[in-house]
Design a protein around this motif. Structure first.
Motif, mmCIF file in Angstrom:
data_model
loop_
_atom_site.group_PDB
_atom_site.id
_atom_site.type_symbol
_atom_site.label_atom_id
_atom_site.label_comp_id
_atom_site.label_asym_id
_atom_site.label_seq_id
_atom_site.Cartn_x
_atom_site.Cartn_y
_atom_site.Cartn_z
ATOM 1 N N ARG A 1 56.779 18.086 81.525
ATOM 2 C CA ARG A 1 57.541 19.125 82.048
ATOM 3 C C ARG A 1 57.977 18.716 83.507
ATOM 4 N NH1 ARG A 1 56.921 23.706 79.489
ATOM 5 N NH2 ARG A 1 55.516 23.893 77.625
ATOM 6 N N ASP B 1 56.874 22.975 85.785
ATOM 7 C CA ASP B 1 56.551 23.457 84.432
ATOM 8 C C ASP B 1 57.622 24.444 83.820
ATOM 9 O OD1 ASP B 1 54.378 21.721 84.306
ATOM 10 O OD2 ASP B 1 53.074 23.450 84.716
ATOM 11 N N ARG B 2 58.746 24.596 84.413
ATOM 12 C CA ARG B 2 59.631 25.299 83.590
ATOM 13 C C ARG B 2 60.658 24.767 82.843
ATOM 14 N NH1 ARG B 2 61.972 27.917 89.275
ATOM 15 N NH2 ARG B 2 60.111 28.956 89.887
ATOM 16 N N VAL B 3 60.832 23.447 82.758
ATOM 17 C CA VAL B 3 61.688 22.606 81.631
ATOM 18 C C VAL B 3 60.816 21.530 81.186
ATOM 19 C CG1 VAL B 3 63.600 21.218 81.408
ATOM 20 C CG2 VAL B 3 63.662 22.897 83.207
ATOM 21 N N THR C 1 64.185 21.757 77.036
ATOM 22 C CA THR C 1 63.570 23.207 76.647
ATOM 23 C C THR C 1 63.509 24.016 77.909
ATOM 24 O OG1 THR C 1 62.571 22.218 74.682
ATOM 25 C CG2 THR C 1 62.098 24.389 75.214
ATOM 26 N N ILE C 2 64.151 25.264 77.886
ATOM 27 C CA ILE C 2 64.095 26.196 78.891
ATOM 28 C C ILE C 2 63.772 27.561 78.160
ATOM 29 C CG2 ILE C 2 65.109 27.279 81.106
ATOM 30 C CD1 ILE C 2 66.841 24.850 81.246
ATOM 31 N N LYS C 3 62.575 27.954 78.450
ATOM 32 C CA LYS C 3 62.205 29.181 77.347
ATOM 33 C C LYS C 3 62.340 29.012 76.063
ATOM 34 C CE LYS C 3 62.365 32.243 81.635
ATOM 35 N NZ LYS C 3 63.113 33.525 82.235
ATOM 36 N N ASP C 4 63.510 29.927 75.548
ATOM 37 C CA ASP C 4 63.482 29.876 74.099
ATOM 38 C C ASP C 4 64.884 28.980 73.881
ATOM 39 O OD1 ASP C 4 61.355 31.518 73.720
ATOM 40 O OD2 ASP C 4 62.470 33.314 73.984
ATOM 41 N N TRP D 1 68.832 28.132 70.200
ATOM 42 C CA TRP D 1 68.227 29.371 70.832
ATOM 43 C C TRP D 1 67.541 30.374 70.019
ATOM 44 C CZ3 TRP D 1 71.573 32.119 75.023
ATOM 45 C CH2 TRP D 1 70.796 32.832 75.839
#
Length: 395
Positions: A302, A306-308, A354-357, A391
């Protein structure tokens, strides 16, 4: 085009029902290697599948038994230069599974009944195969370092012989060292195509005998540290009355055997994983590569607080000479064409973030640009690159 649907419902505290539906339609164009023999031909298949599952749950909400029932309808059409071939198949299935314990031994019992109906251009009439299978599996843990797994299956097709298929596996040892030995024998009954196909000079044989396979495997596994483990083994396989095809007819070719060594190792260091392995023929006649090796590396971590989530993987595969396979579209059958393909080196890689969904990815097959074929006349893609976004809109 594909359409899928699934419905599940807990009818009471013990009965769970699940219904699945799948409908598809595929259209594919081919231009075969032999050109003048088949030319450019089109393949179309419409398929419809309805499948239901019923589970009886115990007080711990684990399945005590399971009942499955299914129906599949398939309609295929080949359009060649001068003619059209049509095939239709209907398949029915009912299967019952139950787990229980008897004399401190776990058992799993399975009873399965299935029926296949086939008709169309290559057949003189509608043919039906009805088959019943019954069997059980069990295991015995004599000590903490010794385990015995057994399996026995009986298969009977109407108006044909009964097949007895046993399986035995012995496991001795614990981490960091263990030995496994497995022995099994199983039969394969000839299909409707292999017995009754008659089209454009291609003939099935009603008198075909069932194939019989005998397989033995010996494996040594080690795990000296939590981050490294290895596996080495020997496979010995023999086929009696093998059912073959020579581009004109189906026949029992006699017996064939092959033995090969294999090995693989896995290493995990921090956020990296490395798998390496390969196999090599010892004796006999393999259909696949005489020898092969692979290396697969994977990274996952990450970034940016930890956002990506970043993932990267690459697979390098080296394959030795392998027998040349050809495809006969009338009978939908692969067969040996004679000779061998040269060895080849293939590289595949993929990178994703991966960023969120949302998942952004870049992927490439055959990155080294090898020009090769697996099936004669149908070259694999020179290079294939995929870039995209996946997505999840709703979950």
């Amino acid at each position: 085009s594909h359409y899928r649907g699934q419905l599940g419902r807990l009818l009471n505290n013990h009965l769970l029902m699940r219904l699945l539906y799948h409908k598809s339609n595929e259209n594919v164009s081919f231009n075969d290697y032999y050109g003048a023999q088949y030319g450019r031909f089109r393949y179309n298949e419409s398929r419809q599948n309805i499948y239901s599952q019923w589970f009886w749950l115990n007080d711990q909400h684990q399945p005590d038994w399971q009942l499955d029932a299914g129906f599949e309808s398939s309609r295929r059409k080949y359009r060649f230069t001068a003619q059209t071939e049509r095939l239709r198949f209907d398949r029915y299935l009912v299967q019952f599974n139950k787990k229980f314990t008897k004399m401190f031994l776990p058992f799993a019992v399975q009873i399965k009944a299935n029926q296949v109906k086939a008709w169309g251009t290559p057949y003189s009439r509608k043919y039906t195969d009805s088959q019943l299978d019954a069997g059980f599996t069990s295991s015995w843990q004599a000590r903490s370092d010794f385990k015995l797994d057994v399996q026995l299956n009986l298969a009977h097709r109407w108006a044909q012989t009964i097949l007895l298929n046993p399986y035995l596996k012995i496991t001795w040892g614990q981490k960091p060292f263990s030995l496994n030995a497995s022995f099994n024998s199983y039969g394969r009954l000839p299909t409707i195509n292999e017995r009754f196909f008659h089209f454009n000079g291609i003939d099935g044989q009603r008198s075909l005998k069932p194939e019989r396979h005998f397989n033995s495997q010996f494996t040594i596994e080690t795990q000296a540290t939590p981050w490294a483990k290895t596996q080495f083994g020997l496979v010995m396989h023999r086929i009696n009355n093998e059912i073959n095809f020579n581009n004109q007819r189906f026949y029992n070719a006699g017996d064939r055997y092959f033995n090969y060594l294999f090995g693989k190792a896995s290493f995990t260091v921090h956020k990296f994983l490395l798998n390496i392995g390969g196999q090599s023929a010892v004796s006999g006649e393999l259909i696949g590569a005489d020898y092969s090796a692979f290396a697969h590396a994977r990274y996952s971590d990450r970034w940016y607080h930890d956002r990506v989530l970043v993932k990267a993987s690459a697979t390098l595969q080296w394959q030795g000479p392998a027998k040349i396979l050809a495809y006969q579209p009338y009978s939908e059958r692969f067969f040996l064409a004679g000779g061998k393909w040269p060895e080849q080196l293939l590289l595949h890689y993929k990178v994703s973030a991966t960023i969120k969904d949302a998942v952004f990815f870049l992927e490439m097959d055959n990155a080294l640009g090898q020009q090769y074929q697996i099936v004669q006349g149908y070259p694999e893609l020179y290079r294939r690159v995929r870039v995209g976004l996946s997505w999840v809109l709703w979950n």
